[in-house]
Design an enzyme around this catalytic site. Structure first.
Site, PDB file in Angstrom:
ATOM      1  N   PRO A 160       0.796  -1.144  -0.099  1.00 21.75           N
ATOM      2  CA  PRO A 160       0.020   0.039   0.069  1.00 21.75           C
ATOM      3  C   PRO A 160       0.925   1.237  -0.161  1.00 21.75           C
ATOM      4  O   PRO A 160       1.631   1.485   0.709  1.00 21.75           O
ATOM      5  CB  PRO A 160      -0.717  -0.048   1.259  1.00 21.75           C
ATOM      6  N   GLU A 161       0.613   2.191  -0.789  1.00 21.94           N
ATOM      7  CA  GLU A 161       1.177   3.553  -1.081  1.00 21.94           C
ATOM      8  C   GLU A 161       0.254   4.499  -0.428  1.00 21.94           C
ATOM      9  O   GLU A 161      -0.860   4.012   0.224  1.00 21.94           O
ATOM     10  CB  GLU A 161       1.391   3.632  -2.542  1.00 21.94           C
ATOM     11  N   HIS A 181      -5.709 -14.012   9.434  1.00 27.03           N
ATOM     12  CA  HIS A 181      -4.961 -13.050   9.605  1.00 27.03           C
ATOM     13  C   HIS A 181      -5.780 -11.578  10.089  1.00 27.03           C
ATOM     14  O   HIS A 181      -5.221 -10.667   9.998  1.00 27.03           O
ATOM     15  CB  HIS A 181      -4.118 -12.688   8.166  1.00 27.03           C
ATOM     16  N   ARG A 212       1.299 -10.668   6.313  1.00 24.71           N
ATOM     17  CA  ARG A 212       2.965 -10.847   6.504  1.00 24.71           C
ATOM     18  C   ARG A 212       3.370 -10.079   7.763  1.00 24.71           C
ATOM     19  O   ARG A 212       4.470 -10.006   8.097  1.00 24.71           O
ATOM     20  CB  ARG A 212       3.471 -10.220   5.008  1.00 24.71           C
ATOM     21  N   ARG A 218      22.226  19.664  -1.693  1.00 22.95           N
ATOM     22  CA  ARG A 218      22.283  18.271  -1.531  1.00 22.95           C
ATOM     23  C   ARG A 218      22.751  17.876  -3.029  1.00 22.95           C
ATOM     24  O   ARG A 218      21.939  18.045  -4.052  1.00 22.95           O
ATOM     25  CB  ARG A 218      20.855  17.537  -1.278  1.00 22.95           C
TER      26      ARG A 218
END
Ligand SMILES: [Zn+2]
Length: 268
Positions: free
Chosen positions: A2-3, A90, A109, A150
């Protein structure tokens, strides 16, 4: 995995059944995910009223009227199920509301996390303390200041959660493509004008993905009640060899151990 858009869609889907409801019952079905869950989680949540749901980076936040916030992270495989017809192996946390709904946090997981944090202390909570600004509200001047001096590649800097919070590999690739910026360009060398295009691209690719998630999943949940996963077509991500709208060909390279997809013709 999931983003941010999936987390945002999940929060909005949960909001429909949880916002304003009193928590009637909580069942913690194991002691830990990626890290231990608070032992008193059930006791602190039961009887409280949910007063708001929101997102910070890739965390979902559920605020209660007792001054606690339930903070969840979906890790690699986490999802919430709304009114599941049966409890699955789960399903690690069950929350029942006073009006008869049930939500279940399911994570095969177990790379996700579940914490209960005092709402007033959230900003100082260690996982949040060093987080950069939200990408949906990012402005070019803020990016410019954070990237100043940077020399690291812009792609690596955008994945750094202290520079900008919650952007993952997919949306970094997509935003850089849309802004026509090469992923290997030194972050500090990019002009404010180009960062304006980048900031807009970041906001837009995320907003479009959130809209796609909300419109393709009926009431934000799939027919079996699962929140948070939807497929979206990307311009460059996972499209090595495909043609770009500019006539170029999408290439794949590896930066910092992660795949980068970009078009060498229109990204400079
Ligand atoms: Zn191109």
């Amino acid at each position: 995995m999931p983003e941010l858009p999936e987390v945002e869609t999940t929060v909005r889907g949960l909001e429909r059944v949880l916002d304003g409801r009193r928590i009637a019952r909580v069942e913690l079905r194991r002691p830990d995910l990626r890290r231990p869950m608070p032992e008193d989680l059930g006791q602190r949540l039961t009887g409280s009223r949910i007063i708001g749901l929101r997102r910070r980076a890739k965390y979902g936040l559920i605020d209660t009227d007792r001054g606690d916030t339930l903070v969840f992270h979906l890790g690699m495989s986490g999802k919430w199920r709304v009114d599941p017809s049966a409890i699955e192996t789960h399903d690690h946390l069950l929350v029942d509301t006073d009006d008869g709904h049930r939500v279940a946090l399911n994570d095969p997981r177990r790379f996700g996390s579940l914490d209960l944090v005092e709402t007033d202390e959230l900003e100082a909570w260690p996982p949040f303390a060093a987080l950069g600004p939200e990408p949906l509200a990012i402005e070019a001047r803020e990016l410019k200041a954070r990237l100043a001096g940077r020399s690291a590649p812009i792609k690596a800097m955008l994945l750094d959660q202290s520079v900008i919070a919650g952007l993952g590999n997919i949306y970094v690739c997509e935003a850089l493509h849309r802004a026509h910026i090469h992923p290997g360009r030194a972050a500090g060398s990019i002009s404010l004008k180009r960062l304006e295009r980048l900031a807009e691209a970041i906001r837009h690719v995320l907003a479009e993905a959130i809209a796609a998630g909300g419109s393709t999943l009926r009431d934000f949940a799939s027919p079996d009640g699962e929140l948070g996963y939807f497929s979206k077509r990307f311009a460059v991500y996972d499209r090595e060899g495909a043609s770009c709208g500019c006539g170029g060909t999408v290439k794949r390279t590896v930066q910092g151990g992660r795949s980068t997809f970009f078009c060498p013709r229109c990204q400079r």
